[in-house]
Design an enzyme around this catalytic site. Structure first.
Site, PDB file in Angstrom:
ATOM      1  N   LYS A   2      86.800  23.264 -39.357  1.00 20.46           N
ATOM      2  CA  LYS A   2      86.672  24.080 -38.488  1.00 20.46           C
ATOM      3  C   LYS A   2      85.102  23.750 -38.211  1.00 20.46           C
ATOM      4  O   LYS A   2      84.330  23.507 -38.872  1.00 20.46           O
ATOM      5  CB  LYS A   2      86.715  25.432 -39.168  1.00 20.46           C
ATOM      6  CG  LYS A   2      86.478  26.702 -38.254  1.00 20.46           C
ATOM      7  CD  LYS A   2      86.816  27.887 -38.730  1.00 20.46           C
ATOM      8  CE  LYS A   2      86.589  29.285 -37.951  1.00 20.46           C
ATOM      9  NZ  LYS A   2      86.880  30.579 -38.485  1.00 20.46           N
ATOM     10  N   SER A  61      90.565  35.486 -40.719  1.00 18.89           N
ATOM     11  CA  SER A  61      90.538  34.387 -39.634  1.00 18.89           C
ATOM     12  C   SER A  61      91.059  32.970 -40.193  1.00 18.89           C
ATOM     13  O   SER A  61      91.420  32.197 -39.305  1.00 18.89           O
ATOM     14  CB  SER A  61      89.057  34.007 -39.362  1.00 18.89           C
ATOM     15  OG  SER A  61      88.689  34.813 -38.226  1.00 18.89           O
ATOM     16  N   SER A  88      90.230  33.224 -36.279  1.00 13.77           N
ATOM     17  CA  SER A  88      89.555  32.660 -35.445  1.00 13.77           C
ATOM     18  C   SER A  88      89.788  31.088 -35.639  1.00 13.77           C
ATOM     19  O   SER A  88      89.608  30.145 -34.812  1.00 13.77           O
ATOM     20  CB  SER A  88      88.037  32.868 -35.495  1.00 13.77           C
ATOM     21  OG  SER A  88      87.653  32.584 -36.784  1.00 13.77           O
TER      22      SER A  88
END
Lengths: 102, 484
Positions: B81, B180, B156
């Site tokens: 990420k 997330s 997210s």
């Protein structure tokens, strides 16, 4: 619920600006969210401890010792502007009006 | 080697260890998958960047294997990420304010994995600064759900879930502050794991809500998660909230005997407010648990009704402080068109942050301000204390807490983007684990009538990563291998 004075003051603290046409929508969204937070008032917290302050105790903190930082050659690679070993910034003193907020 | 790109990290490790495939072949296969998707009319947009030198690193990994100097993850790919730092790579947190930033160091988790030979293959898309539940608040545009590209991935860590679910990576790192990792895993049909707060170091994870932030793992196989955690966990002197835990024996996961295990299903997360089709999947999962001899029971946990409010006070409060560092002076965006230093701060931040980040910084500063602090922040932290007590009481009697990962199935792109409160409520099933620091895993448990994935979530006691991952493995063996 959020008058102009509060809105401007929190924006000032946040170092953010919301332009005229966006302002009312921004205010409306924030008010809706703050209003939802009232669900917490249904919980009795009289004499309840706070979870704040939990975490690492001072005895567990690492020894306060000086270590090498990043060398200037590396800092230069990610600095937006770097001159003579410093991060240059615009002049700090304004014209006394408080900047762009007022 | 057929279909490398569909294989899990552990399957690829087995093939590499046996010499049946090379690291180069593996990296090429995933890159090909990524490149062919980019040519489609609506690419998934899972990766922000697929690293150009990934193949070079694979060649080195193959050489290390030949020389007998390889680590246990040598040559295996992982997607990372965009808020988890990798030395000499860009990291932008999906934000305009960090455009051009190259990290001078690696996060501890990435470093530990790389020390064992793993190859980070690319940076994955995310909601800006991990603030969002759909991966639509990204400066790079939204990621799309591999099950149906008109739908959101969840957020997210939406890019991480999308690349895993579409075979562009076998496994990915994401991050959690309020769900997330689990939410996109649920929406994309993968496993998503959030460790106990402290199991993994936060060093090098860009800070959002520091009392809850934690790196997590997304994969199609629970054993991949166990493998990553077994290597990456443990105390780190750069993060004093990390714990001296030893999960080195976590991998490989054993099947769990669920007979007699009591499992709590929160009344507040299983009835009213839960989508009908999600409820059907929950019932199916509970039936499976019963068939294994476990005892799922509905239990009331009234404070779960207040977690969204609690979280959206505490997380923005912490974020407003953490994001004060983006000022245009030392790194990232810098707007010097104003007259003085104040203008530099305001113009840089106003231009660099997106709407959701601005809302949260504002909310955070509001709830911490004199006059509002007691009513909001202090109150939320008191209720958080009560929530922890309530959950720990339940987890004394019950082994796990079972709930849906999301109250609703994946929804169409654009549905909630202009309604922040509605977006926040998507997190109602996940955030209690973050507030109470507990480990939790989202398990792909079914689909809706439209074929959209639905995840179920098991939450365990502090540091019982082994328990919930073994339970997930038991489900995996039944679902993927037909083992009963």
């Amino acid at each position: 619920m959020i008058d102009d004075k509060v809105l401007n003051s929190i924006l000032y603290m946040s170092k953010l600006k919301v332009s005229g046409e966006e302002k009312e929508n921004f205010r409306k969204q924030i008010e809706e969210i703050l209003s939802y937070f009232k669900v917490l008032t249904s919980v009795d917290t009289e004499n309840v401890e706070s979870a704040a302050g939990e975490g690492v105790s001072i005895e567990d903190l690492r020894v306060d010792e000086i270590k090498d930082s990043f060398p200037l050659a590396i800092i230069k690679t990610f600095a937006a502007d770097f001159q003579d070993g410093y991060f240059p910034v615009p002049r700090i003193l304004g014209d006394g009006s408080g900047g762009e907020y007022k | 080697m057929d279909q490398i790109a569909g294989k899990s990290l552990t399957e690829l490790k087995r093939l590499l260890d046996r010499g049946e495939v090379s690291a180069l072949e593996i990296i090429k296969a995933f890159k090909e998958q990524y490149e062919s998707d980019r040519k489609k009319p609506a690419p998934l947009n899972g990766y922000i960047e697929f690293f150009n030198d990934a193949e070079e690193l694979a060649v080195k990994a193959d050489e290390a294997r030949k020389a007998g100097t390889s680590g246990i993850l040598e040559g295996l790919p992982i997607a990372v990420k965009d808020n988890i730092l990798i030395s000499s790579r860009k990291a932008t947190c999906g934000s305009a304010i960090l455009q051009g930033f190259t990290s001078p160091y690696s996060s501890t988790v990435v470093e530990r994995l790389m020390n064992e030979g793993i190859i980070p293959v690319g940076r994955t898309n995310m909601d800006e600064f991990a603030m969002g539940s759909t991966c639509e608040y990204s400066v790079y545009g939204p990621s799309k759900n591999p099950a149906n590209r008109e739908y959101v991935t969840g957020g997210s860590s939406g890019g991480s879930a999308a690349v895993v679910a579409s075979g562009q990576a076998p496994c990915a790192l994401g991050s959690e502050t309020g769900g997330s990792v689990r939410l996109p895993a649920s929406f994309c049909g993968t496993y998503g794991f959030k460790p106990t707060y402290g199991s993994l170091s936060r060093y090098g994870l860009v800070a959002f809500g520091s009392s809850m932030d934690q790196i997590g793992v997304i994969s199609g196989d629970p054993d991949d998660i166990a493998l990553v955690i077994s290597v990456a966990s443990g105390f780190d002197s750069n993060d004093l909230t990390s714990e001296d835990v030893d999960f080195s024996a976590l991998f490989p996961l054993k099947r769990m005997r669920l007979k007699g295990k009591k499992i709590a299903i929160p009344e507040e997360l299983s009835g009213e407010g839960i989508d009908k089709e999600v409820g059907i999947v929950l019932e199916r999962f509970a039936s499976w648990l019963r068939s294994e001899g476990a005892c799922p029971e509905t239990v009331s946990m009234p404070l779960l009704k207040t977690t969204v409010a609690m979280y959206y006070i505490i997380a923005p409060a912490e974020a407003s402080s953490n994001l004060a560092r983006y000022d245009g002076v030392r790194y990232g965006l810098r707007d010097i068109t104003g007259n003085n230093l104040e203008d530099l701060y305001v113009r840089t931040r106003t231009e660099g942050f997106g709407d959701e980040v601005k809302r949260r910084i504002f909310l955070g500063n509001y709830v911490l301000s004199a006059g509002y602090y007691d009513a909001y922040y202090k109150k939320a932290m008191q209720v958080r204390y009560l929530l922890k007590k309530e959950l720990n009481r339940v987890l004394k009697e019950y082994e796990y807490i079972l709930s849906p990962t999301s109250p609703v199935p994946p929804f169409k792109l654009g549905t909630k983007i202009d309604n922040p409160l509605s977006m926040y409520l998507t997190d109602i099933c996940t955030i209690f684990a973050n507030l109470a620091l507990l480990p939790a895993v989202s398990i792909p448990a079914g689909t809706t009538s439209k074929g959209l994935p639905v995840g179920m979530q098991l939450t365990g006691r502090m540091f019982d990563e082994k328990g919930i991952l073994r339970a997930a493995k038991t489900w995996f063996l039944k679902e993927s291998r037909g083992e009963v």
